[in-house]
Design a protein around this motif. Sequence first.
Motif, PDB file in Angstrom:
ATOM      1  N   ALA A 189       0.850  -1.193   0.000  1.00  0.00           N
ATOM      2  CA  ALA A 189       0.000   0.000   0.000  1.00  0.00           C
ATOM      3  C   ALA A 189       0.887   1.245   0.000  1.00  0.00           C
ATOM      4  O   ALA A 189       1.928   1.284   0.667  1.00  0.00           O
ATOM      5  N   GLU A 190       0.473   2.257  -0.756  1.00  0.00           N
ATOM      6  CA  GLU A 190       1.264   3.478  -0.878  1.00  0.00           C
ATOM      7  C   GLU A 190       0.408   4.726  -0.661  1.00  0.00           C
ATOM      8  O   GLU A 190       0.287   5.578  -1.545  1.00  0.00           O
ATOM      9  N   PRO A 191      -0.205   4.882   0.525  1.00  0.00           N
ATOM     10  CA  PRO A 191      -0.901   6.147   0.795  1.00  0.00           C
ATOM     11  C   PRO A 191       0.100   7.289   0.859  1.00  0.00           C
ATOM     12  O   PRO A 191       1.261   7.093   1.253  1.00  0.00           O
ATOM     13  N   PRO A 192      -0.305   8.487   0.469  1.00  0.00           N
ATOM     14  CA  PRO A 192       0.669   9.596   0.395  1.00  0.00           C
ATOM     15  C   PRO A 192       1.258   9.986   1.745  1.00  0.00           C
ATOM     16  O   PRO A 192       2.332  10.595   1.795  1.00  0.00           O
ATOM     17  N   LEU A 198      16.342   1.108   5.333  1.00  0.00           N
ATOM     18  CA  LEU A 198      15.029   1.722   5.155  1.00  0.00           C
ATOM     19  C   LEU A 198      14.717   2.691   6.283  1.00  0.00           C
ATOM     20  O   LEU A 198      15.039   2.436   7.448  1.00  0.00           O
ATOM     21  N   ASN A 199      14.031   3.780   5.914  1.00  0.00           N
ATOM     22  CA  ASN A 199      13.492   4.714   6.894  1.00  0.00           C
ATOM     23  C   ASN A 199      12.111   5.161   6.421  1.00  0.00           C
ATOM     24  O   ASN A 199      11.870   5.281   5.215  1.00  0.00           O
ATOM     25  N   GLY A 200      11.237   5.390   7.368  1.00  0.00           N
ATOM     26  CA  GLY A 200       9.896   5.839   7.022  1.00  0.00           C
ATOM     27  C   GLY A 200       8.833   4.973   7.662  1.00  0.00           C
ATOM     28  O   GLY A 200       9.080   4.245   8.625  1.00  0.00           O
ATOM     29  N   ARG A 201       7.643   5.046   7.089  1.00  0.00           N
ATOM     30  CA  ARG A 201       6.498   4.345   7.665  1.00  0.00           C
ATOM     31  C   ARG A 201       5.746   3.593   6.576  1.00  0.00           C
ATOM     32  O   ARG A 201       5.602   4.081   5.451  1.00  0.00           O
ATOM     33  N   LYS A 202       5.280   2.410   6.904  1.00  0.00           N
ATOM     34  CA  LYS A 202       4.473   1.596   6.001  1.00  0.00           C
ATOM     35  C   LYS A 202       3.108   1.372   6.647  1.00  0.00           C
ATOM     36  O   LYS A 202       3.030   0.948   7.803  1.00  0.00           O
ATOM     37  N   ALA A 203       2.045   1.654   5.906  1.00  0.00           N
ATOM     38  CA  ALA A 203       0.686   1.483   6.427  1.00  0.00           C
ATOM     39  C   ALA A 203       0.065   0.197   5.892  1.00  0.00           C
ATOM     40  O   ALA A 203       0.524  -0.371   4.899  1.00  0.00           O
ATOM     41  N   HIS A 257      -4.142   2.553  15.727  1.00  0.00           N
ATOM     42  CA  HIS A 257      -5.151   2.927  14.733  1.00  0.00           C
ATOM     43  C   HIS A 257      -6.025   1.754  14.302  1.00  0.00           C
ATOM     44  O   HIS A 257      -7.023   1.964  13.617  1.00  0.00           O
ATOM     45  N   TRP A 258      -5.657   0.533  14.677  1.00  0.00           N
ATOM     46  CA  TRP A 258      -6.415  -0.638  14.217  1.00  0.00           C
ATOM     47  C   TRP A 258      -7.572  -0.901  15.183  1.00  0.00           C
ATOM     48  O   TRP A 258      -7.423  -1.557  16.203  1.00  0.00           O
ATOM     49  N   ASP A 283       0.463  -0.067  11.317  1.00  0.00           N
ATOM     50  CA  ASP A 283       1.544   0.720  10.724  1.00  0.00           C
ATOM     51  C   ASP A 283       2.880   0.210  11.261  1.00  0.00           C
ATOM     52  O   ASP A 283       2.991  -0.163  12.434  1.00  0.00           O
ATOM     53  N   VAL A 284       3.888   0.203  10.396  1.00  0.00           N
ATOM     54  CA  VAL A 284       5.235  -0.202  10.800  1.00  0.00           C
ATOM     55  C   VAL A 284       6.188   0.962  10.531  1.00  0.00           C
ATOM     56  O   VAL A 284       6.217   1.515   9.432  1.00  0.00           O
ATOM     57  N   GLU A 285       6.937   1.334  11.553  1.00  0.00           N
ATOM     58  CA  GLU A 285       7.939   2.395  11.442  1.00  0.00           C
ATOM     59  C   GLU A 285       9.322   1.778  11.244  1.00  0.00           C
ATOM     60  O   GLU A 285       9.704   0.843  11.952  1.00  0.00           O
ATOM     61  N   PHE A 286      10.083   2.313  10.276  1.00  0.00           N
ATOM     62  CA  PHE A 286      11.437   1.826  10.001  1.00  0.00           C
ATOM     63  C   PHE A 286      12.455   2.914  10.348  1.00  0.00           C
ATOM     64  O   PHE A 286      12.315   4.064   9.918  1.00  0.00           O
TER      65      PHE A 286
END
Length: 347
Positions: A105-108, A124-129, A169-170, A182-185
């Motif tokens: 998934a690639e939400p903005p 990797l850095n960032g967040r995956k939803a 959020h779930w 959500d997963v934070e990297f």
Amino acid sequence: MSIVQDFNLTTLDRLLRSFGERQQPLNLDTQLPQLIQALRADHLDLLPLPGQGNTLRRWQTLARVAGCDLALAKLYEGHTDALAILAECGAAHYVAEGTWGVWAAEPPDARTFITAREGAQVRLNGRKAWCSGALQIDRALITAWDEDGQTQLVAIELSQPSQGLNIEHWQAVGMATTASVDVEFTDAPATLVGSPGQYLSRAGFWQGGAGIAACWYGAAEALADYLREHCRKPRPDPHANAHLGAVDAALFGARAALRECAAWIDRQPGADASFEVRRTRAQVEQAVEQVISHVGRALGATPFCRSSHFARLSADLPVFLRQSHAERDLAVLGEQSAQVPAGAWQL
């Protein structure tokens, strides 16, 4: 990796039967992972690859699992999809013990970036939803953005301390057990899989999208069986029979669409299947919505309140069905249909 082409659905049914009528949902921490492990132990995760002549058999298996439990189907479909992706990207050697998932998934407002690399190893850095099964699986294929602004598929191990899970959020009731968090990297290690853009450009992307529709179909088929059993009772119920007639017509059309799409893919496995898959998903989605409505109206509150299996499917299926993008998907399908020559709908 060995892919079983002569897949034994009877063995699968035997394993699933003991879980179908349990009184409670699958336990997040123990039962669900154990069931996935049992499927793997019997090699029931080695489905025929899509486009290799047995695509329908692959989808039949997904439908069987979905008819048992949609939380299980969510993890099972993700795991088997990951194995197919690895094979298609020439990376089957990455397969190891454990359960896989696919997070694309690639939400903005939630993106993961490749911020450093050394050969095939990256950081990797960032967040995956929308990371389904993050609490249960061992490793995942995810899409990340590289330095040139392209999406790149990478493989990650979920035991790394550089990953954090956000489950706040779930709040789902339907599909609650899948915990799509959500997963934070933070400087997390990962391994490149395939080439930039390959995840979306490969033929298997759309072929996998039709596999999701097979899951929708399998759950709807299981709900419909409750209505059929009701209509077999000696006491006539003309209203229920009418609902069953509508359900039969809807499922017949959806099944025909899935079978035709599978045959199309097997005839031309390398072709762009986006049009065929979009119309198949639309057909199945409409049929499933009709089944949900007719079965509920025919049977009333009783199975919702007294059958754990029926109640779980009824709660989970509307949520799972929203993997469709509704009118957005239909709008693209309409654009594609407009380019088809006149007469394409002729019998």
